[in-house]
Design a protein around this motif. Structure first.
Motif, PDB file in Angstrom:
ATOM      1  N   VAL A 173      -5.016  11.159   2.890  1.00  0.00           N
ATOM      2  CA  VAL A 173      -4.303  10.967   1.903  1.00  0.00           C
ATOM      3  C   VAL A 173      -4.794  10.068   0.821  1.00  0.00           C
ATOM      4  N   GLU A 174      -4.039  10.054  -0.546  1.00  0.00           N
ATOM      5  CA  GLU A 174      -4.685   9.035  -1.374  1.00  0.00           C
ATOM      6  C   GLU A 174      -3.831   7.575  -1.150  1.00  0.00           C
ATOM      7  N   LYS A 207      -2.959   3.864  -2.862  1.00  0.00           N
ATOM      8  CA  LYS A 207      -2.815   3.033  -4.129  1.00  0.00           C
ATOM      9  C   LYS A 207      -2.357   1.707  -3.656  1.00  0.00           C
ATOM     10  N   LYS A 208      -2.985   0.591  -4.018  1.00  0.00           N
ATOM     11  CA  LYS A 208      -2.589  -0.741  -3.575  1.00  0.00           C
ATOM     12  C   LYS A 208      -2.254  -1.535  -4.781  1.00  0.00           C
ATOM     13  N   THR A 221       0.896  -1.049  -0.056  1.00  0.00           N
ATOM     14  CA  THR A 221       0.001  -0.172   0.120  1.00  0.00           C
ATOM     15  C   THR A 221       0.862   1.202   0.010  1.00  0.00           C
ATOM     16  N   PHE A 222       0.601   1.961  -0.872  1.00  0.00           N
ATOM     17  CA  PHE A 222       1.186   3.546  -1.031  1.00  0.00           C
ATOM     18  C   PHE A 222       0.241   4.463  -0.577  1.00  0.00           C
ATOM     19  N   ARG A 223       0.791   5.409   0.199  1.00  0.00           N
ATOM     20  CA  ARG A 223      -0.160   6.684   0.727  1.00  0.00           C
ATOM     21  C   ARG A 223       0.715   7.613   0.257  1.00  0.00           C
ATOM     22  N   ILE A 224      -0.013   8.637  -0.546  1.00  0.00           N
ATOM     23  CA  ILE A 224       0.512   9.445  -1.208  1.00  0.00           C
ATOM     24  C   ILE A 224      -0.062  11.023  -0.685  1.00  0.00           C
ATOM     25  N   GLN A 225       0.987  12.081  -0.510  1.00  0.00           N
ATOM     26  CA  GLN A 225       0.459  13.287  -0.310  1.00  0.00           C
ATOM     27  C   GLN A 225       1.393  14.367  -1.340  1.00  0.00           C
ATOM     28  N   TYR A 237       6.372   5.152  -7.689  1.00  0.00           N
ATOM     29  CA  TYR A 237       6.474   4.482  -6.236  1.00  0.00           C
ATOM     30  C   TYR A 237       7.718   3.629  -6.092  1.00  0.00           C
ATOM     31  N   SER A 250       1.050  12.485   8.011  1.00  0.00           N
ATOM     32  CA  SER A 250      -0.326  12.220   7.550  1.00  0.00           C
ATOM     33  C   SER A 250      -0.173  10.801   6.439  1.00  0.00           C
ATOM     34  N   VAL A 251       1.087  10.848   5.924  1.00  0.00           N
ATOM     35  CA  VAL A 251       1.062   9.492   5.086  1.00  0.00           C
ATOM     36  C   VAL A 251       1.724   8.266   6.004  1.00  0.00           C
TER      37      VAL A 251
END
Lengths: 343, 164
Positions: free
Chosen positions: B108-109, B111-112, A34-38, A324, A113-114
């Motif tokens: 936050v966005e 992506k999995k 899982t990538f959390r992006i801001q 990523y 937040s991320v």
């Protein structure tokens, strides 16, 4: 806990890519990453109860400080475009911006937040740092230590990893972690030549996506935020030059210039340093948001073909997920390090 | 800082109550504009007119709460002269602290990507080549012998049949 739940639970160890344009956090949940992006940006508005009420209703991400409202993340770019002003960035050229007074608290909020809470006490977190710039007069020590402090405050055990090396870890396992990783980010281009996972040469170049945006904005007399949005959303390097509009043509010119400049700097660094006996041709892997527009890799190959490069190349390829890659590489380092220590 | 907030801050700094004229002098805003802003603040319940003192306003508990919420702190009084109060306005780190609205988190966005298996494979390669394996012994485990240890002698041997 059932087998399925167990396989989808969070694994300790996080990878954090602290970029000038975006901040990514990677975490492994069984078979999924899982990538959390801001977006690493903010926009300030004078405080008033009325404005705050509107932002609340519109679910805009904001923070308060010193009588101002700071809109953060992707909403900031929308506001900047609407107001015809430029975005404010907590980071510049790969490191914490010395120009922005509010850079530190805003960056801290975005990172928090991320990253979220640590899943265990002193969870290992690898965070990306740029290499020493070869064409700019600053170092990354202050930036590296400040981020370390932030992460420690959040309850993590932070370890820095060079962004170029993270690219190698992420993409060059089949080549036994031998090859060159080039990360075209927002503020900097990071280069790392690794031999069996050990960095032999690593440095950064203080030109990347932001430089393109600023130069195109100057040339076309448009706000930088507008150029950034256009580049991220519509720009295609495969499009024929004849059908390009003015902004696209300017972007194309500066993209070509950036690639030429990066290759020239790599060549210079190799000529300066000790002679490396690489033996066989190596793989170059390209990553980063600036390399994301379609046609970038073809253009890179074409320009490299015209350059007299200091070593033989086996293959040039784009990372599987260019945006990523650094976070994934940092995550790989974190989990491998954690398991290696038997914890 | 917004104009209304500036007026509110000025009233607070001047011992919690002050006149329109003084605010106008201190802020540089016109008298009518200050009166207009004060009316807005009255509507919000952040200030109240002072009884028997026309053109004077005092800050309410709601107004103080608003200032506190925004991280604006009461100035420290250093020295009191006859008429002038020398104050030091605190613009320390605390003021630059960024605060999230109560009960809110910045979304936050996410992506999995199904890269778990691939990452596991890379990690096993990487562990073998780069990271230390502290606290682990490689190869076969040594088994203790039945005999007690002798001085200087080796009391561990490989569990392997040796023909004498």
């Amino acid at each position: 806990m059932s087998k399925d739940e167990k396989s989808n639970s969070a694994e300790a160890g996080k990878g954090l890519d602290i970029g000038t344009a975006f901040i990514y956090c990677a975490q492994k949940f069984g078979p999924t990453i899982t990538f959390r992006i801001q977006r690493d940006a903010f926009f300030d508005i004078e405080y008033s109860g009325f404005t705050r009420g509107i932002l609340e209703k519109s679910e805009v991400k904001y923070v308060l400080s010193n009588g101002k409202i700071y809109v953060v993340g992707d909403d900031a770019i929308k506001f900047a475009n609407a107001f015809g002003r430029n975005l404010r960035r907590p980071m510049r050229s790969g490191v914490i911006s010395p120009r922005e007074e509010e850079a530190l608290p805003v960056l801290e909020v975005i990172i928090k937040s991320v990253l979220g809470e640590p899943s265990e006490k002193e969870e290992l977190c690898y965070y990306s740092v740029p290499g020493t710039p070869v064409d700019a007069d600053f170092d990354t020590i202050y930036h590296e230590n400040l981020i370390k402090e932030f992460l420690e405050k959040l309850g993590y055990r932070p370890k820095p990893i060079n962004e170029g090396l993270a690219t190698v870890f992420s993409e060059l396992a089949e080549d036994n972690f031998t090859g060159m990783g080039i990360s075209f980010g927002g503020g900097m281009t990071n280069v790392c030549l690794a031999i069996m996972g050990v960095p032999a040469i690593s440095f950064s170049i203080a030109r990347a996506g932001d430089w393109i945006d600023e130069e195109v904005a100057k040339a076309t007399n448009q706000p930088v935020s507008k150029i950034t949005t256009f580049k991220e959303t519509f720009f295609n390097l495969k499009k024929s030059e004849g059908s390009m509009n003015r902004i696209e043509q300017a972007l194309l010119i500066y993209y070509n210039h950036l690639i030429e400049y990066v290759l020239e700097q790599i060549k210079k660094e190799f000529e300066k340093g000790a002679v490396l006996e690489l033996g066989k041709p190596i793989t170059i892997v390209i990553s980063g948001g600036t390399a994301n527009p379609p046609g970038f890799i073809e253009r890179f190959k074409a320009i490299l073909g015209r350059t007299d490069f200091p070593f033989k190349i086996k293959e040039i390829r784009l990372a599987s997920y260019p945006l990523y890659t650094a976070a994934k590489g940092a995550l790989i380092a974190a989990i491998a390090d954690r398991e290696g220590q038997g914890s | 800082m917004g104009s209304e907030l500036e007026i509110l801050k000025k009233i607070w700094e001047n011992e919690g109550e002050t006149s329109v004229k003084l605010i106008s002098d201190q802020t540089g805003f016109g008298l009518d504009y200050v009166r207009y802003l004060c009316n807005c603040l009255i509507k919000r319940g952040q200030i109240k007119p002072v009884k028997k003192k026309p053109g004077w306003y005092r800050i309410t508990a709601k107004g103080k709460k608003e200032l506190k919420l925004l991280g604006i702190f009461k100035p420290k009084i250093l020295k009191e002269d006859k008429w002038i109060k020398k104050v030091i306005l605190p613009w320390p780190k605390e003021l630059l602290k960024v605060r999230l609205p109560k009960g809110k988190e910045i979304p936050v966005e996410e992506k999995k990507l199904r890269l778990g298996k691939m990452v596991e494979k890379i990690i096993s390669f990487l562990r073998a080549s780069t990271f230390s394996t502290k606290g682990r012994k490689r190869g076969k485990r040594l088994q203790p012998t039945r005999h007690p240890p002798t001085k200087g002698g080796r009391h561990l041997k490989r569990k392997k049949y040796v023909k004498r």
